[in-house]
Design a protein around this motif. Sequence first.
Motif, PDB file in Angstrom:
ATOM      1  N   ALA A   1     -18.581  -4.707 -20.730  1.00 44.25           N
ATOM      2  CA  ALA A   1     -17.455  -5.646 -20.834  1.00 44.25           C
ATOM      3  C   ALA A   1     -17.042  -5.813 -22.296  1.00 44.25           C
ATOM      4  CB  ALA A   1     -17.836  -7.010 -20.258  1.00 44.25           C
ATOM      5  N   ARG A   2     -15.770  -6.146 -22.466  1.00 49.18           N
ATOM      6  CA  ARG A   2     -15.211  -6.480 -23.784  1.00 49.18           C
ATOM      7  C   ARG A   2     -14.550  -7.850 -23.673  1.00 49.18           C
ATOM      8  NH1 ARG A   2     -14.624  -2.130 -27.445  1.00 49.18           N
ATOM      9  NH2 ARG A   2     -14.857  -0.093 -26.494  1.00 49.18           N
ATOM     10  N   PRO A   3     -15.356  -8.917 -23.796  1.00 53.45           N
ATOM     11  CA  PRO A   3     -14.766 -10.256 -23.702  1.00 53.45           C
ATOM     12  C   PRO A   3     -13.748 -10.480 -24.830  1.00 53.45           C
ATOM     13  CG  PRO A   3     -17.168 -10.358 -23.776  1.00 53.45           C
ATOM     14  CD  PRO A   3     -16.776  -8.951 -24.046  1.00 53.45           C
ATOM     15  N   THR A   4     -12.767 -11.297 -24.557  1.00 51.67           N
ATOM     16  CA  THR A   4     -11.750 -11.609 -25.558  1.00 51.67           C
ATOM     17  C   THR A   4     -12.356 -12.489 -26.642  1.00 51.67           C
ATOM     18  OG1 THR A   4     -10.070 -11.537 -23.846  1.00 51.67           O
ATOM     19  CG2 THR A   4      -9.483 -12.658 -25.891  1.00 51.67           C
ATOM     20  N   CYS A   5     -12.061 -12.146 -27.880  1.00 53.29           N
ATOM     21  CA  CYS A   5     -12.434 -13.006 -29.005  1.00 53.29           C
ATOM     22  C   CYS A   5     -11.342 -12.886 -30.063  1.00 53.29           C
ATOM     23  CB  CYS A   5     -13.820 -12.669 -29.549  1.00 53.29           C
ATOM     24  SG  CYS A   5     -14.039 -11.020 -30.191  1.00 53.29           S
ATOM     25  N   LEU A   6     -11.436 -13.666 -31.128  1.00 55.14           N
ATOM     26  CA  LEU A   6     -10.357 -13.735 -32.104  1.00 55.14           C
ATOM     27  C   LEU A   6     -10.122 -12.427 -32.862  1.00 55.14           C
ATOM     28  CD1 LEU A   6     -10.951 -17.323 -33.507  1.00 55.14           C
ATOM     29  CD2 LEU A   6      -9.275 -16.558 -31.812  1.00 55.14           C
TER      30      LEU A   6
ATOM     31  N   CYS B   1     -15.908  -8.202 -29.776  1.00 55.20           N
ATOM     32  CA  CYS B   1     -16.928  -8.733 -28.871  1.00 55.20           C
ATOM     33  C   CYS B   1     -17.196  -7.758 -27.729  1.00 55.20           C
ATOM     34  CB  CYS B   1     -16.492 -10.083 -28.322  1.00 55.20           C
ATOM     35  SG  CYS B   1     -16.285 -11.326 -29.628  1.00 55.20           S
ATOM     36  N   GLN B   2     -18.474  -7.466 -27.530  1.00 53.18           N
ATOM     37  CA  GLN B   2     -18.867  -6.518 -26.505  1.00 53.18           C
ATOM     38  C   GLN B   2     -20.094  -7.022 -25.762  1.00 53.18           C
ATOM     39  OE1 GLN B   2     -19.609  -2.808 -28.545  1.00 53.18           O
ATOM     40  NE2 GLN B   2     -17.440  -2.426 -28.896  1.00 53.18           N
ATOM     41  N   VAL B   3     -20.194  -6.594 -24.482  1.00 53.04           N
ATOM     42  CA  VAL B   3     -21.396  -6.841 -23.688  1.00 53.04           C
ATOM     43  C   VAL B   3     -21.926  -5.481 -23.254  1.00 53.04           C
ATOM     44  CG1 VAL B   3     -22.367  -7.880 -21.597  1.00 53.04           C
ATOM     45  CG2 VAL B   3     -20.555  -9.077 -22.860  1.00 53.04           C
ATOM     46  N   TRP B   4     -23.163  -5.220 -23.618  1.00 53.57           N
ATOM     47  CA  TRP B   4     -23.863  -3.994 -23.225  1.00 53.57           C
ATOM     48  C   TRP B   4     -24.974  -4.396 -22.275  1.00 53.57           C
ATOM     49  CZ3 TRP B   4     -23.316   1.036 -25.628  1.00 53.57           C
ATOM     50  CH2 TRP B   4     -22.285   1.092 -26.567  1.00 53.57           C
ATOM     51  N   ALA B   5     -25.292  -3.529 -21.316  1.00 48.60           N
ATOM     52  CA  ALA B   5     -26.342  -3.876 -20.364  1.00 48.60           C
ATOM     53  C   ALA B   5     -27.041  -2.626 -19.833  1.00 48.60           C
ATOM     54  CB  ALA B   5     -25.759  -4.677 -19.196  1.00 48.60           C
TER      55      ALA B   5
ATOM     56  N   ILE C   1     -19.938 -15.286 -27.447  1.00 43.96           N
ATOM     57  CA  ILE C   1     -19.790 -14.186 -26.491  1.00 43.96           C
ATOM     58  C   ILE C   1     -20.577 -14.532 -25.237  1.00 43.96           C
ATOM     59  CG2 ILE C   1     -20.120 -11.712 -26.097  1.00 43.96           C
ATOM     60  CD1 ILE C   1     -20.143 -11.343 -29.155  1.00 43.96           C
ATOM     61  N   ALA C   2     -19.995 -14.226 -24.087  1.00 46.00           N
ATOM     62  CA  ALA C   2     -20.659 -14.491 -22.806  1.00 46.00           C
ATOM     63  C   ALA C   2     -20.661 -13.239 -21.942  1.00 46.00           C
ATOM     64  CB  ALA C   2     -19.947 -15.626 -22.064  1.00 46.00           C
ATOM     65  N   ALA C   3     -21.762 -13.065 -21.215  1.00 48.89           N
ATOM     66  CA  ALA C   3     -21.856 -12.013 -20.199  1.00 48.89           C
ATOM     67  C   ALA C   3     -21.850 -12.711 -18.848  1.00 48.89           C
ATOM     68  CB  ALA C   3     -23.131 -11.208 -20.367  1.00 48.89           C
ATOM     69  N   GLU C   4     -20.760 -12.520 -18.134  1.00 48.27           N
ATOM     70  CA  GLU C   4     -20.627 -13.118 -16.799  1.00 48.27           C
ATOM     71  C   GLU C   4     -21.485 -12.337 -15.815  1.00 48.27           C
ATOM     72  OE1 GLU C   4     -18.688 -15.808 -16.259  1.00 48.27           O
ATOM     73  OE2 GLU C   4     -17.809 -15.868 -18.280  1.00 48.27           O
ATOM     74  N   TRP C   5     -22.022 -13.027 -14.830  1.00 46.64           N
ATOM     75  CA  TRP C   5     -22.889 -12.392 -13.833  1.00 46.64           C
ATOM     76  C   TRP C   5     -22.196 -11.265 -13.078  1.00 46.64           C
ATOM     77  CZ3 TRP C   5     -26.144 -14.016 -16.655  1.00 46.64           C
ATOM     78  CH2 TRP C   5     -27.202 -14.858 -16.411  1.00 46.64           C
ATOM     79  N   LYS C   6     -20.871 -11.344 -12.928  1.00 43.70           N
ATOM     80  CA  LYS C   6     -20.163 -10.320 -12.155  1.00 43.70           C
ATOM     81  C   LYS C   6     -20.352  -8.926 -12.744  1.00 43.70           C
ATOM     82  CE  LYS C   6     -15.757 -11.233 -14.421  1.00 43.70           C
ATOM     83  NZ  LYS C   6     -14.435 -11.802 -14.264  1.00 43.70           N
ATOM     84  N   VAL C   7     -20.551  -8.802 -14.084  1.00 42.22           N
ATOM     85  CA  VAL C   7     -20.758  -7.472 -14.668  1.00 42.22           C
ATOM     86  C   VAL C   7     -22.125  -6.908 -14.304  1.00 42.22           C
ATOM     87  CG1 VAL C   7     -19.124  -7.871 -16.568  1.00 42.22           C
ATOM     88  CG2 VAL C   7     -21.590  -8.227 -16.945  1.00 42.22           C
ATOM     89  N   LEU C   8     -23.034  -7.779 -13.829  1.00 44.11           N
ATOM     90  CA  LEU C   8     -24.361  -7.345 -13.383  1.00 44.11           C
ATOM     91  C   LEU C   8     -24.406  -7.157 -11.865  1.00 44.11           C
ATOM     92  CD1 LEU C   8     -26.564  -9.793 -15.511  1.00 44.11           C
ATOM     93  CD2 LEU C   8     -25.658  -7.552 -16.157  1.00 44.11           C
ATOM     94  N   GLY C   9     -23.304  -7.519 -11.197  1.00 43.02           N
ATOM     95  CA  GLY C   9     -23.290  -7.448  -9.740  1.00 43.02           C
ATOM     96  C   GLY C   9     -23.997  -8.623  -9.085  1.00 43.02           C
ATOM     97  N   TRP C  10     -24.156  -9.715  -9.834  1.00 46.50           N
ATOM     98  CA  TRP C  10     -24.818 -10.914  -9.315  1.00 46.50           C
ATOM     99  C   TRP C  10     -23.783 -11.941  -8.891  1.00 46.50           C
ATOM    100  CZ3 TRP C  10     -29.114 -12.246 -13.466  1.00 46.50           C
ATOM    101  CH2 TRP C  10     -30.107 -11.255 -13.435  1.00 46.50           C
TER     102      TRP C  10
END
Length: 166
Positions: A71-76, A81-85, A109-118
């Motif tokens: 994911a690439r969450p929006t930031c300024l 901002c990136q989420v790696w998993a 930065i936040a990693a939403e559960w949906k990117v993990l399939g949760w």
Amino acid sequence: GCKAPGPHCPGEGQTDDSYRTAFTLWSLTQSPLIVDTDVRNMTAIMKEVLLNQELIDIHQSTATPPGGLVARPTCLEVLACQVWARKLAADGSSWLVALVNLGEKPHKIAAEWKVLGWETTQEASSRDLWAHKDLPSVSGKVQATVPPHGSAVYKLTKASARHVLV
């Protein structure tokens, strides 16, 4: 070759956060880990990074495929901002999640559960793999304020179903 040092190109001038971020991404993606320094004269940050047994164990595990950008969450700062998993259990019950800031300013930065399939209501245990500390359980997402060129790295594991004695 590298034109300038940065989180993906080790060299002189990196911050401690840059070193941690590079090692985090190398571990998560199972990239070859090569030490290009005189190990007899390592600095404190080199030792902290290169001897992080929790990340080394994840790097060396062949139980699941390498991870990647999820994911690439929006930031300024655009694209900072990136989420790696990386899935740590084949059934998706445990993940390594890295919140990465490639920008020049701190970002939440936040990693939403949906990117993990949760499911968003799923509760999970959380462990900070740089501080080597268990954290309070989280639900719906994991988040942190991440310094420039830094990362926050967590092992997340779904909470077990509660057993009720009747």
